[in-house]
Design a protein around this motif. Sequence first.
Motif, PDB file in Angstrom:
ATOM      1  N   HIS A 585      44.290  33.238  47.441  1.00 27.07           N
ATOM      2  CA  HIS A 585      44.454  32.216  48.472  1.00 27.07           C
ATOM      3  C   HIS A 585      44.125  32.758  49.863  1.00 27.07           C
ATOM      4  N   SER A 587      41.853  35.153  50.567  1.00 22.30           N
ATOM      5  CA  SER A 587      40.395  35.194  50.637  1.00 22.30           C
ATOM      6  C   SER A 587      39.820  33.781  50.769  1.00 22.30           C
ATOM      7  N   THR A 588      40.461  32.824  50.127  1.00 22.74           N
ATOM      8  CA  THR A 588      40.042  31.421  50.250  1.00 22.74           C
ATOM      9  C   THR A 588      40.171  30.948  51.691  1.00 22.74           C
ATOM     10  N   PHE A 592      37.315  29.209  53.794  1.00 21.58           N
ATOM     11  CA  PHE A 592      37.536  27.877  54.369  1.00 21.58           C
ATOM     12  C   PHE A 592      37.254  27.876  55.865  1.00 21.58           C
ATOM     13  N   GLU A 635      34.450  21.617  50.672  1.00 27.00           N
ATOM     14  CA  GLU A 635      34.832  22.146  49.355  1.00 27.00           C
ATOM     15  C   GLU A 635      33.613  22.643  48.582  1.00 27.00           C
ATOM     16  N   MET A 638      32.392  25.939  50.008  1.00 21.36           N
ATOM     17  CA  MET A 638      33.262  27.035  49.600  1.00 21.36           C
ATOM     18  C   MET A 638      32.951  27.482  48.175  1.00 21.36           C
ATOM     19  N   ASN A 639      32.834  26.553  47.269  1.00 19.86           N
ATOM     20  CA  ASN A 639      32.576  26.910  45.874  1.00 19.86           C
ATOM     21  C   ASN A 639      31.185  27.524  45.689  1.00 19.86           C
ATOM     22  N   VAL A 642      31.607  31.082  46.726  1.00 16.97           N
ATOM     23  CA  VAL A 642      32.351  31.817  45.699  1.00 16.97           C
ATOM     24  C   VAL A 642      31.427  32.200  44.547  1.00 16.97           C
ATOM     25  N   THR A 696      33.804  37.738  45.870  1.00 21.84           N
ATOM     26  CA  THR A 696      34.166  36.314  46.006  1.00 21.84           C
ATOM     27  C   THR A 696      34.297  35.623  44.656  1.00 21.84           C
ATOM     28  N   ILE A 699      37.681  34.742  43.082  1.00 21.27           N
ATOM     29  CA  ILE A 699      38.463  33.586  43.549  1.00 21.27           C
ATOM     30  C   ILE A 699      38.442  32.462  42.524  1.00 21.27           C
ATOM     31  N   VAL A 702      37.811  26.618  43.734  1.00 23.00           N
ATOM     32  CA  VAL A 702      38.583  26.237  44.918  1.00 23.00           C
ATOM     33  C   VAL A 702      38.715  24.719  44.923  1.00 23.00           C
ATOM     34  N   SER A 721      43.362  27.935  44.527  1.00 21.27           N
ATOM     35  CA  SER A 721      42.275  28.785  44.053  1.00 21.27           C
ATOM     36  C   SER A 721      42.586  29.308  42.660  1.00 21.27           C
TER      37      SER A 721
END
Length: 898
Positions: A585, A587-588, A592, A635, A638-639, A642, A696, A699, A702, A721
């Motif tokens: 979370h 690292s998320t 973010f 979102e 972010m993914n 990752v 990453t 993770i 997310v 996450s």
Amino acid sequence: MTLRGSEIRDKFVSYFRDKRGHKHIESSSLIPDNPTLLLTSAGMVQFVPIFLGQAKPPEPPRAVTVQKCARAGGKDSDIENIGRTSRHHSFFEMLGNFSFGDYFKKEVIPWAWEFVTVDLGLAPEKLLVTVFKGDEQNPFDEEAYDIWHKTVGVPKERIYKMSRKDNFWGPPGPTGPCGPCSEIYYDRGEAYGCSDDPTKCGIGICECDRYMEFWNLVFMELFKDEHGKFSPLDKKNVDTGSGLERVALILQEKHNTFETDLFYPLLEKVCELAKVQYTGGIPPQPWDATSASKQDSFLKIIADHARAVTFLVSDGVRTSNIGRGYVLRFITRRAARFGRLLGISDPFVHKLVPIVVEIYGGFYPELVKNKDQVIKHIREEEERFARTIDKGMNFLEELLAKDASEIPGAEAFNLYATYGFPIELTTEIALERGKTVDMVAYAAARKQHEEVSSVNKFNVIMTGEEALGKLVKEKGASQFTGYKNNEDQGQIIALLKDGKLVSEANEGDEVEVILDRTPFYAESGGQLGDLGLIENEDGRLQVLDVKKHEGLHIHKVRSLSGTLTAGAQVKALVDKARRTATMLHHSTAHIFHSAIREVFGKHVTQAGSQVGPAAMRFDFSLDKQPSKEEIAAVENMMNDWVRRADPVLTQEMGIDEAKQTGAIAMFGEKYGDVVRVVRMGDFSLEFCGGTHVSNTAEIGQVKIISEGSVASGVRRIEALSGPRAWNYISDQLKHLGDASERLKVRPAELSAQIERMQNELKLREKQVAAMEEKLALGRVDELLASARAHGDKVVIAQVVPNMSPASLKSIAENIKAREGNTALLLVSPQGQESVSVVSAFSPSMVKRGFNAGKIVSEVAQILGGKGGGRPDFAQAGGKEPAKAAEALKKFWEIVEAN
């Protein structure tokens, strides 16, 4: 010598840095690291841990600063004097030099004299100094007196011996470092005095503007213990503070600080907006609210407050109803109110921000960087107040027009809660009319409504931490090994219970444990502390939380078994699963942060965060509600990052080098000379001391699960996450499948099906309402037939069970519209715990003075409820239908009495 404010700053820093070997340390934020403080109100605030021995001093152990300070609330506030004297402000700059066990009186006193007489060019004959005269607790500061007189050469008649109240600093609490102080004054001349009589006008006698104190030298040479006894400190410290605005006033030979180059452009802009002239001159002594200088005072107040709110917002303060946000709201609205008194009806304070930035941006680059955000936030706060200020002033005028000399506290709180008038503003306006506010009743009303704001916490608290200070000195900081290890061996160097050192922890005890080395992460930077176990063959401790205090990791524990003693070797075991979830979370949060800056713009900044095993929570500045599409874009971004499986690299480097890399500082964190920088791929680079994944890809998924507003201009996102994200998605798919099965449609058709069902429901509700109204109106004749006459009045007072409020309203409107002197009250019980009430009076009865709104409110109280409405029609609800007969009786009594 005439110097600009910026030149005075430069000379001060240069003198102590280049000539006296001090390290120049930048101003800390107005939002202090010390949780007991609301705002940074003194230059020494950032050095409190050093003075307490809980942090290492810089090298060399002497520092020079120009510190941003704010005093706009609580007992330290100068708010009532701003604009009335020549020197008071809500925000100011404090020039300071500090010695941490290095030099002392014999060095700093001659340095101070040299700086003011040589570097600044002040005439020695216009300078006066003060020293502590001593009392039954502490002796006369003969050392300082002799240095001023024998070494520096100040004549005895220009050295004033003052009391503890004036010339002894601290401790702020019951215990802590303290000592005498010595102040330097400047004699501005008889024109600024309050009297020609020297027994009435002088240092320590009056508060007029003739003798201006502009530098205070504090000599921390004593320690006061819990028994009230004073003992010499092993290492003596120096803390000095000189107000830049006051020095500028003296050097530029102005009547007041507002006429110096630090302020005058602001005054000119306010005059332009108000279409008035600033007259200037020497303010009357004492200040007179009816004098010709009143307009000048209003101009000064606005200029002062505009500067203060600009710095506050730039440093991250946001308006709210508690804490420092309340202070910001109060002074913004106070400025707006004085603008109204000058004829400025539209929001205008935000228009002064560019002037503040122009004056101060060269020394404080954050003002330039945050300029647009500051303007926007202040404008929005002004607009909120503008929507209610006129109604609020009308309400306040009604209160002030009453004969009473005191405004009721409940009414003052209503003014705050309904119209946004800070109580300080109400009190100030009342005082202008010779009235007061019942503050006891105000506090009681506020306590019922919400948590009381901590606006009075402005004092540095330096007590109750002696044990920790000694540990830092004797043992040094805890060695954190948790970046690489989830378990480690360590030694218990201290056990504390209720703030005091103890020798052991027995089964059932809750104590605090400090280890020489620990893998447990202490809460900081938004990351929660680790949990786990500390054990050896003699006992086991459950770690409930871990906090950090000036380099010490303090483990709050509960003893599960056995006995563990100070000095014992132990094994520290972090809860691995919880640590891993927290790392995901954290690292998320970095990912973010980068994503929102890509989607919404680089102006978006972090406003707070919390990362733990359960979720990531992230607050950020944004002046609108994000659309669903924008949230989805964040979102997805972010993914995507990752899935790129970029390495997560950490590197320690000097603070200046780290800043040059462009790394972003995390909100609310305090950084030392060496910082840790975390890089994720090519999209994220931040200062961070937290624990993180190494790639990453670790993770996993997310998922953003919520978005909302937490304050004006601040949004909050929660996200999950890894396994928690997948579990959440799985649960949502299950709910979706269950709903699809119940409604017998495919998931993709759910929305359309729900919309069809809602439309059908609304149609049937309308049909039912129409039928109920028809049935209700069918009872009108029955109710009229049951009416009883009282004189020339027709009274209908009946219990009609299980009727909706809408049906009751239809009946009442129909009956009151008919001719005659009709008085109506219908009470409709709805089961055992609810009752609806309606009352109506025909026009002729209203003319007689009957008021349905007031009467139904009185009746509703009997039924355990409340209500109100117009004089001819009103409704109410209650919780005690069993008292319906009592309510009807009360109605009859009212009708018969009139």
